[in-house]
Each structure stands twice: as C-alpha cells, then as structure tokens.
Design a protein around this motif. Structure first.
Motif, PDB file in Angstrom:
ATOM      1  N   ARG A 159       9.720   8.632   3.812  1.00 14.41           N
ATOM      2  CA  ARG A 159       8.841  10.017   3.767  1.00 14.41           C
ATOM      3  C   ARG A 159       7.648   9.328   3.116  1.00 14.41           C
ATOM      4  N   ARG A 160       6.679  10.024   3.176  1.00 15.65           N
ATOM      5  CA  ARG A 160       5.288   9.899   2.832  1.00 15.65           C
ATOM      6  C   ARG A 160       5.384  10.164   1.126  1.00 15.65           C
ATOM      7  N   LEU A 161       4.604   9.210   0.539  1.00 16.47           N
ATOM      8  CA  LEU A 161       4.741   9.211  -1.001  1.00 16.47           C
ATOM      9  C   LEU A 161       3.322   9.872  -1.429  1.00 16.47           C
ATOM     10  N   THR A 162       3.605  10.721  -2.317  1.00 15.12           N
ATOM     11  CA  THR A 162       2.245  11.365  -2.947  1.00 15.12           C
ATOM     12  C   THR A 162       1.561  10.312  -4.017  1.00 15.12           C
ATOM     13  N   THR A 163       0.444  10.556  -4.195  1.00 14.78           N
ATOM     14  CA  THR A 163      -0.341   9.641  -5.195  1.00 14.78           C
ATOM     15  C   THR A 163       0.168   9.362  -6.445  1.00 14.78           C
ATOM     16  N   SER A 164       0.871  10.571  -7.077  1.00 12.69           N
ATOM     17  CA  SER A 164       1.462  10.537  -8.603  1.00 12.69           C
ATOM     18  C   SER A 164       2.856   9.601  -8.367  1.00 12.69           C
TER      19      SER A 164
ATOM     20  N   SER B 172       0.776  -1.289   0.041  1.00 14.97           N
ATOM     21  CA  SER B 172      -0.138   0.096  -0.116  1.00 14.97           C
ATOM     22  C   SER B 172       0.940   1.245   0.043  1.00 14.97           C
ATOM     23  N   ARG B 173       0.188   2.374  -0.332  1.00 16.61           N
ATOM     24  CA  ARG B 173       1.042   3.546  -0.307  1.00 16.61           C
ATOM     25  C   ARG B 173       1.664   4.079   1.114  1.00 16.61           C
ATOM     26  N   ASP B 174       0.882   3.617   2.124  1.00 17.50           N
ATOM     27  CA  ASP B 174       1.512   4.085   3.599  1.00 17.50           C
ATOM     28  C   ASP B 174       2.835   3.046   3.687  1.00 17.50           C
ATOM     29  N   ASP B 175       2.653   1.643   3.427  1.00 22.40           N
ATOM     30  CA  ASP B 175       3.746   0.671   3.774  1.00 22.40           C
ATOM     31  C   ASP B 175       4.941   1.154   2.746  1.00 22.40           C
ATOM     32  N   MET B 176       4.531   1.314   1.377  1.00 21.85           N
ATOM     33  CA  MET B 176       5.562   1.794   0.347  1.00 21.85           C
ATOM     34  C   MET B 176       6.461   3.041   1.182  1.00 21.85           C
ATOM     35  N   SER B 177       5.908   3.648   1.580  1.00 23.97           N
ATOM     36  CA  SER B 177       6.269   5.208   2.042  1.00 23.97           C
ATOM     37  C   SER B 177       7.334   4.814   3.117  1.00 23.97           C
TER      38      SER B 177
ATOM     39  N   LEU C 204       5.331   4.320  -9.516  1.00 22.09           N
ATOM     40  CA  LEU C 204       6.075   3.098  -9.105  1.00 22.09           C
ATOM     41  C   LEU C 204       5.171   1.896  -9.555  1.00 22.09           C
ATOM     42  N   THR C 205       3.917   1.805  -9.202  1.00 19.61           N
ATOM     43  CA  THR C 205       3.133   0.818  -9.536  1.00 19.61           C
ATOM     44  C   THR C 205       2.960   0.352 -10.946  1.00 19.61           C
ATOM     45  N   GLU C 206       3.302   1.602 -11.750  1.00 22.68           N
ATOM     46  CA  GLU C 206       3.342   1.401 -13.423  1.00 22.68           C
ATOM     47  C   GLU C 206       4.373   0.699 -13.605  1.00 22.68           C
ATOM     48  N   LEU C 207       5.487   1.208 -13.293  1.00 19.78           N
ATOM     49  CA  LEU C 207       6.742   0.189 -13.523  1.00 19.78           C
ATOM     50  C   LEU C 207       6.826  -1.287 -12.988  1.00 19.78           C
ATOM     51  N   LEU C 208       6.218  -1.323 -11.515  1.00 16.37           N
ATOM     52  CA  LEU C 208       6.148  -2.749 -11.321  1.00 16.37           C
ATOM     53  C   LEU C 208       5.084  -3.582 -12.196  1.00 16.37           C
ATOM     54  N   SER C 209       4.077  -3.173 -12.700  1.00 16.28           N
ATOM     55  CA  SER C 209       3.075  -3.660 -13.560  1.00 16.28           C
ATOM     56  C   SER C 209       3.876  -4.181 -14.637  1.00 16.28           C
ATOM     57  N   GLU C 210       4.612  -3.453 -15.282  1.00 12.31           N
ATOM     58  CA  GLU C 210       5.326  -3.734 -16.626  1.00 12.31           C
ATOM     59  C   GLU C 210       6.305  -4.855 -16.241  1.00 12.31           C
ATOM     60  N   LEU C 211       7.048  -4.697 -15.263  1.00 11.22           N
ATOM     61  CA  LEU C 211       7.895  -5.935 -14.882  1.00 11.22           C
ATOM     62  C   LEU C 211       7.091  -7.173 -14.405  1.00 11.22           C
ATOM     63  N   GLU C 212       5.768  -7.026 -14.016  1.00 14.98           N
ATOM     64  CA  GLU C 212       5.041  -8.270 -13.704  1.00 14.98           C
ATOM     65  C   GLU C 212       4.521  -8.827 -15.113  1.00 14.98           C
ATOM     66  N   SER C 213       4.431  -8.182 -16.156  1.00 12.49           N
ATOM     67  CA  SER C 213       4.024  -8.707 -17.392  1.00 12.49           C
ATOM     68  C   SER C 213       4.913  -9.319 -17.977  1.00 12.49           C
ATOM     69  N   HIS C 214       6.482  -8.649 -17.908  1.00  7.51           N
ATOM     70  CA  HIS C 214       7.847  -9.471 -18.395  1.00  7.51           C
ATOM     71  C   HIS C 214       7.874 -10.599 -17.845  1.00  7.51           C
ATOM     72  N   GLN C 215       7.502 -10.787 -16.517  1.00 10.50           N
ATOM     73  CA  GLN C 215       7.774 -12.111 -15.629  1.00 10.50           C
ATOM     74  C   GLN C 215       6.822 -13.041 -16.325  1.00 10.50           C
ATOM     75  N   ARG C 216       5.620 -12.891 -16.407  1.00  7.62           N
ATOM     76  CA  ARG C 216       4.694 -13.807 -16.974  1.00  7.62           C
ATOM     77  C   ARG C 216       5.073 -14.421 -18.323  1.00  7.62           C
ATOM     78  N   ILE C 217       5.391 -13.437 -19.173  1.00  7.83           N
ATOM     79  CA  ILE C 217       6.012 -14.025 -20.395  1.00  7.83           C
ATOM     80  C   ILE C 217       7.049 -14.745 -20.260  1.00  7.83           C
ATOM     81  N   ALA C 218       7.926 -14.326 -19.670  1.00  6.87           N
ATOM     82  CA  ALA C 218       9.134 -15.226 -19.516  1.00  6.87           C
ATOM     83  C   ALA C 218       8.806 -16.667 -18.722  1.00  6.87           C
ATOM     84  N   SER C 219       8.004 -16.686 -17.880  1.00  8.06           N
ATOM     85  CA  SER C 219       7.651 -17.781 -17.022  1.00  8.06           C
ATOM     86  C   SER C 219       6.848 -18.751 -18.085  1.00  8.06           C
ATOM     87  N   THR C 220       5.833 -18.200 -18.777  1.00  7.30           N
ATOM     88  CA  THR C 220       5.043 -18.898 -19.603  1.00  7.30           C
ATOM     89  C   THR C 220       6.019 -19.471 -20.755  1.00  7.30           C
TER      90      THR C 220
END
Length: 341
Positions: free
Chosen positions: A110-115, A100-105, A120-136
């Motif tokens: 320091r506290r993370l803003t929404t943007s 979560s944002r509070d846990d990630m902070s 961070l989540t956009e970059l992690l989601s792209e990494l997760e898609s690459h991981q699914r492609i590689a594992s499949t």
C-alpha cells in the motif's frame, strides 16, 4: 371488522404452536449428540496490529523500534553511549541510501504517506548511527547485525547511488603523468601535469623509451618543422597553455595568479610541468578552467592538500552559464522600454 379481531388470536396460536412444537429430549439421549457450537471460536491474531488496517506497516515499525532499543542497550553496555561531541564529530560521515517512498510502498502493499515514510527513515537513520559507532569502535558482530536489519530497506543500486557526483580517480601513466579536465562556465581545459625529474632520472627515462623509427619522408618533414620553428624558452618548471607560455597567453596578471594559486596553496610551485589545452569562453573562464584542472592534478599527486584546496574553493567547479534569451524580452531578463502614449 371481524378479520381485525381474529388477527391477534392467530398470532397467539402461532406462538403457542411454535413453543409447543419443540420436543422434549431426555438427558440420557443427549450422549450421542454433537454439542460443538455452530460458530467456531475466534483465533487470537498473531500480531497486535491486526485490526489497525495497516498491520504490515506497524509491524515493521515495531521491529525497527525493538532493533533500535536493543542496539542502544548494547552500546550502553559497551560504554559507547552517550558519546561526547568531539567523538561524534570524528565518526565517518553518514551515507544513507534508503529506498524511495514508492519503492518502500511495495514492501507494505500500500502507498505510504509522507509522515509514515519519514517515521521509517528516522528509525533507520538512528540504526545507521549505531552501526557507525559499533564499526568504528571495533565491534564487527554488532555492526553486522545492525547492517542485516538495514539491508532490507536499502536501495538495490546502493553503490551507484552513493557514487553519484564523486569524481573518478585520476589515472597515471607509467611515467607518472596525470591527466585531468577542468571546467569553468563555458570553458574546458585538458591539463597534463608531469613531475619534474632530475637530469639523471631523465636520462634513464630516455634510455628506457623504445626507438620509434620514422619513415624517411616523415623524418625529413619533422626535421624541417623543428628547424623553422620559433624557439621558445621553456624552463623545467613551465606552464604552457595551448603551446604558448602562460604569461603570453594570459596577459592579465590576475589570470596568471589564478592558475598558479593551487600550486602555491599546496606548496608545490616548481615541482611539476603543466601543459593545458583550453577551449571556449573568455580569458577569465579559460584561466578558471585551467586552475580547476591544475587543482585536480595537484590533489592526484598530493592527496594531503585536498582539504586545503576545498576550503579555498578552488577544487569545486563554477557551473554558471549564460542564461538564454526569452521570447518577448530584449535579452535574458531585460525588457523593452514601454512608453505611455
């Protein structure tokens, strides 16, 4: 007046004395003098984001961007990118479980803003898609490396978080009977489904059952109850609701059809005996609860028909309830008539 004229002279004398008081030091005498500068030289920061004020955050963003670039380059080298639409649709569904944002902070002190959290989540989601492609595609080394990077930003209770809302697997007893619970509105139904067995198989089961001997008084009471009981015609493929046949408990054909529909869609009409105990609500809610329990039992016995029942919207529970009455209103939303006088 005289003091006003003497002031500039004193300043000039002070300046003259200050310059003349600095002694002359010969160059040979400077050999034993420490010539190190008073101010130490500035050390170059390790991170280029040192002067931004949020170096921890931008360092993590740079590392994630580097990981995304390397993983994308590796997948293109393996000719796994870009993927056509039908191949991307066949990948397993994404299961993000980021902090979560509070846990990630807490990672950045320091506290993370929404943007910034969204970046961070956009970059992690792209990494997760690459991981699914590689594992499949069958590249566990690449998939494991990407998973190691994502593990830093995943929740500590990832398994419990992903397991929310998932139905628990239906358990079978040693005779192959399933037990499920169906609900609709305020009605709840306990449903048992028993596969229909051949007579020979039934005889084998009866022979394998242990002999439970009853006490004489209990045995006499049981025989008396069986003798005075009204006989009910129960076929090998019957549906009993509260120990009453289906067509007698639900006189409306629509309610009976609602219960039999999961069996028809799965093509297993007559393959199971169904016994249900239903409580609460009206006839429509009770029939829907029994149908929900029957659908869950059918999927437990025949997993291949799950998508068919989901598309028919039978496998999902109807969560509607009666809305409570509000203060000052006649009912939940009805207002009292207002008459102008």
């Amino acid at each position: 007046m005289l003091n006003a004229f003497r002031q500039p002279v004193r300043v000039a004398l002070k300046r003259q004395y200050a310059t003349a008081s600095t002694p002359f030091v010969p160059p040979r005498s400077l050999q034993h003098v420490d010539r190190t500068p008073r101010r130490p030289e500035k050390v170059k920061p390790e991170s280029p984001t040192f002067y931004t004020g949020r170096s921890d955050y931008y360092d993590q963003v740079n590392e994630l961007e580097t990981a995304v670039t390397h993983s994308r380059r590796a997948l293109r080298t393996l000719e796994l990118l870009p993927l056509p639409k039908h191949a991307r649709d066949s990948l397993p569904p994404a299961q993000p479980a980021w902090r979560s944002r509070d846990d990630m902070s807490s990672l950045f002190a320091r506290r993370l803003t929404t943007s910034r959290y969204r970046r961070l989540t956009e970059l992690l989601s792209e990494l997760e898609s690459h991981q699914r492609i590689a594992s499949t595609a069958g590249h566990p080394g690449l998939a494991g490396g990407i998973s190691g990077v994502m593990r830093i930003f995943e929740r500590a209770d990832k398994d419990a978080f992903l397991g929310r809302g998932k139905a628990k697997p239906v358990k079978f007893d040693r005779f192959g009977r399933s037990y499920t619970v169906g609900r609709r509105k305020e009605s709840t139904a306990q449903v048992w489904m028993i596969p229909v067995q051949a007579p020979a198989e039934k005889a084998d089961v009866q022979e394998s059952l242990p002999d439970y001997s009853l006490e004489p008084r209990v045995q006499d009471a049981f025989e008396h109850t069986q003798a005075t009981r009204v006989p009910v015609n129960v076929t090998t493929t019957s549906i009993l609701v509260n120990n009453i046949p289906l067509n007698e408990y639900f006189p409306s054909p629509a309610d009976c059809e609602r219960i039999i529909r999961p069996l028809k869609l799965a093509g297993v009409v007559g393959a199971y005996n169904v016994f249900a105990i239903v409580r609460g609500g009206g006839t429509t809610g009770q029939s829907g609860a029994v149908a929900h329990g029957v659908a869950k039992g059918v999927v437990a016995h025949v997993p291949e028909v799950e998508q068919i029942l989901r598309k028919a919207k039978i496998f999902k529970r109807d969560p509607r309830m009666v809305e409570r009455k509000k203060t000052g209103l006649a009912k939940a939303r009805k207002r009292y008539a207002w008459v102008k006088r």
